[in-house]
Design an enzyme around this catalytic site. Sequence first.
Site, mmCIF file in Angstrom:
data_model
loop_
_atom_site.group_PDB
_atom_site.id
_atom_site.type_symbol
_atom_site.label_atom_id
_atom_site.label_comp_id
_atom_site.label_asym_id
_atom_site.label_seq_id
_atom_site.Cartn_x
_atom_site.Cartn_y
_atom_site.Cartn_z
ATOM 1 N N ARG A 23 -8.191 -12.071 -26.079
ATOM 2 C CA ARG A 23 -7.928 -10.918 -25.237
ATOM 3 C C ARG A 23 -9.224 -10.265 -24.775
ATOM 4 N NH1 ARG A 23 -6.427 -6.976 -27.688
ATOM 5 N NH2 ARG A 23 -6.510 -7.690 -29.849
ATOM 6 N N LYS B 207 1.038 -9.464 -24.440
ATOM 7 C CA LYS B 207 0.626 -8.171 -24.978
ATOM 8 C C LYS B 207 0.777 -7.048 -23.966
ATOM 9 C CE LYS B 207 -0.385 -9.343 -29.187
ATOM 10 N NZ LYS B 207 0.546 -8.943 -30.280
ATOM 11 N N HIS C 235 4.286 -3.300 -34.009
ATOM 12 C CA HIS C 235 3.548 -4.567 -34.024
ATOM 13 C C HIS C 235 3.750 -5.186 -35.397
ATOM 14 C CE1 HIS C 235 -0.522 -6.850 -33.804
ATOM 15 N NE2 HIS C 235 0.445 -7.560 -33.278
ATOM 16 N N SER D 236 -3.632 -9.571 -35.670
ATOM 17 C CA SER D 236 -3.707 -11.017 -35.520
ATOM 18 C C SER D 236 -4.532 -11.640 -36.640
ATOM 19 C CB SER D 236 -4.337 -11.354 -34.164
ATOM 20 O OG SER D 236 -4.509 -12.730 -34.024
ATOM 21 N N LYS E 44 1.152 -12.362 -40.385
ATOM 22 C CA LYS E 44 2.497 -11.955 -39.999
ATOM 23 C C LYS E 44 3.398 -13.149 -39.709
ATOM 24 C CE LYS E 44 2.012 -9.387 -36.420
ATOM 25 N NZ LYS E 44 0.655 -9.874 -36.117
ATOM 26 N N THR E 45 2.898 -14.035 -38.861
ATOM 27 C CA THR E 45 3.703 -15.192 -38.470
ATOM 28 C C THR E 45 3.951 -16.110 -39.653
ATOM 29 O OG1 THR E 45 2.849 -15.088 -36.210
ATOM 30 C CG2 THR E 45 3.821 -17.171 -36.913
ATOM 31 N N ASP F 119 6.330 -10.985 -34.159
ATOM 32 C CA ASP F 119 5.204 -10.154 -33.725
ATOM 33 C C ASP F 119 5.565 -8.771 -33.185
ATOM 34 O OD1 ASP F 119 2.309 -10.046 -33.397
ATOM 35 O OD2 ASP F 119 2.670 -10.092 -31.251
ATOM 36 N N ARG G 68 -3.954 -21.455 -30.444
ATOM 37 C CA ARG G 68 -2.629 -20.842 -30.465
ATOM 38 C C ARG G 68 -1.532 -21.842 -30.107
ATOM 39 N NH1 ARG G 68 -1.810 -15.279 -32.029
ATOM 40 N NH2 ARG G 68 -3.882 -14.332 -31.968
#
Length: 528
Positions: free
Chosen positions: A56, A198, A217, A235, A239-240, A254, A319
């Site tokens: 990003r 995002k 988030h 990130s 989480k994933t 997410d 990713r």
Amino acid sequence: MNSVGMSSELTKLLQGDNMRVQLSVPQLVEKVLNREEGILTATGAVRAETGKYTGRSPQDKFIVEDRSTKDKIDWGSVNQPISPEAFEKLYDKVVDYLQEKDEVFLFKGFAGADKKHQLPIQVINEYAWHNLFAQQLFITPTNEELNDHQSEFTVISAPNFKADPAIDGTNSETFIIISFERRTVLIGGTEYAGEMKKSIFSVMNFLLPEQDVLSMHCSANVGFEGDVALFFGLSGTGKTTLSADPNRRLIGDDEHGWSSTGVFNIEGGCYAKCIGLSREKEPQIYDAIRFGSVLENVMVDEDTRLPIYEDNTLTENTRAAYSIDAIDNIVMPSIAGHPTTIIFLTADAFGVLPPISKLSKEQAMYHFLSGYTSKLAGTERGVTSPEATFSTCFGSPFLPLPAQVYAEMLGQKIDEHEVQVYLVNTGWTGGEYGVGNRMKLKYTRSMVQAALEGELTNVETIQDDIFGLSIPLHVPGVPDEVLQPVKTWNDSSAYEQKAKELATKFKDNFKKFKNVAEEIEKSGGPVL
């Protein structure tokens, strides 16, 4: 089609002969290959490269300052203002630019699985692979829904259109601009597909609180007895990985909303970091990368076309984007009840936070507002090694409103539903980054499992002398000495020095919050 936010030029673009509308996954894959935007891998996934921007670009993100936003947005380095005039000029240039292209791609879909709070969107792309990405990450309508679809927000992405900062009022050639009056997200100068995802999340973070829905988030899953868990974290904190649990059904990985009836996924897909990915460690994610999914910046063997997930030649921020239905045990639609457990994930580069600790209500609010973690390599341009950072509400880059709006809503819901909250460190242990080691995933999984199954609700704890956190003395499947950070360091005095350094950072960071209840700061933070 709804006329909200649409100029006559955009209407002309949408109706043009070069517009390819709602292509199927196979059609988009064919376009990607024929246009040489990417290659087909042995798993059936498309692999594309994003050029020089592999993460990003937060310094290039703007919100148009107009009547609808002027007094609501938390303006600053995260939410940078840009004038309506600058936006309109750039908007016209981008639309004109796309009208000259041989092909442009349009996807119509939704953000928000709960139909009471669903946002119809359309995504216009210069690249076919970006349109395929949008189809994986957002909610795809049924044929019946498509017939009635009226877009209320538009994403326009033109990666090869580069801004001129001197003329266009941007900070660089790259721009990500949200206009709430125009109901449009304008993206240019970057091929990183995550900007689209995002940006819509930022839009939902502005719109949902107005509907009395907490936007978060976080990832979310549900046990077979209906118990819902939320996992907050930036990130790379897990989480994933941790929400993709074979013993629980995935709600989403997410972005979620928490309404008066429960939790719902904002997206229709997952966007997983896949550096070092293996079937052994993360079987659900590994097996989800199949035909229709998109791999970003993953190296591929030239002969076998097998992805080389351990190769970081292009970036650490490799990713995979795939539809949520590529995961076997999911909730469909992605809606569930109220959470019983919340996990705050932090990747502590100092190596001093406990691997798991129980939080009081005040500590939960303190750590939610603090949002401490480490930016991991590759997630943003210029980040090459872990950097300690505080990201308010574990999602500061995507929160247009003041932090207290989200924090107060979360606090009310924790009280209302008697939620158990834990802080889990997936970062370093036995020393800071470069000295210690990353916490073993199998230990983290055991700790999270114990929390979700209620095994830590009444367990014996010891209070951390510096952070005031309640550390369980025993967790099934985890060596006792791992649970207390000081015992994992060779030099206890070095640990204490580093822990006090981090505690000071917590206190200094919290000074920016001016209207927080006194008991949150007094009882929620470090005790030094």
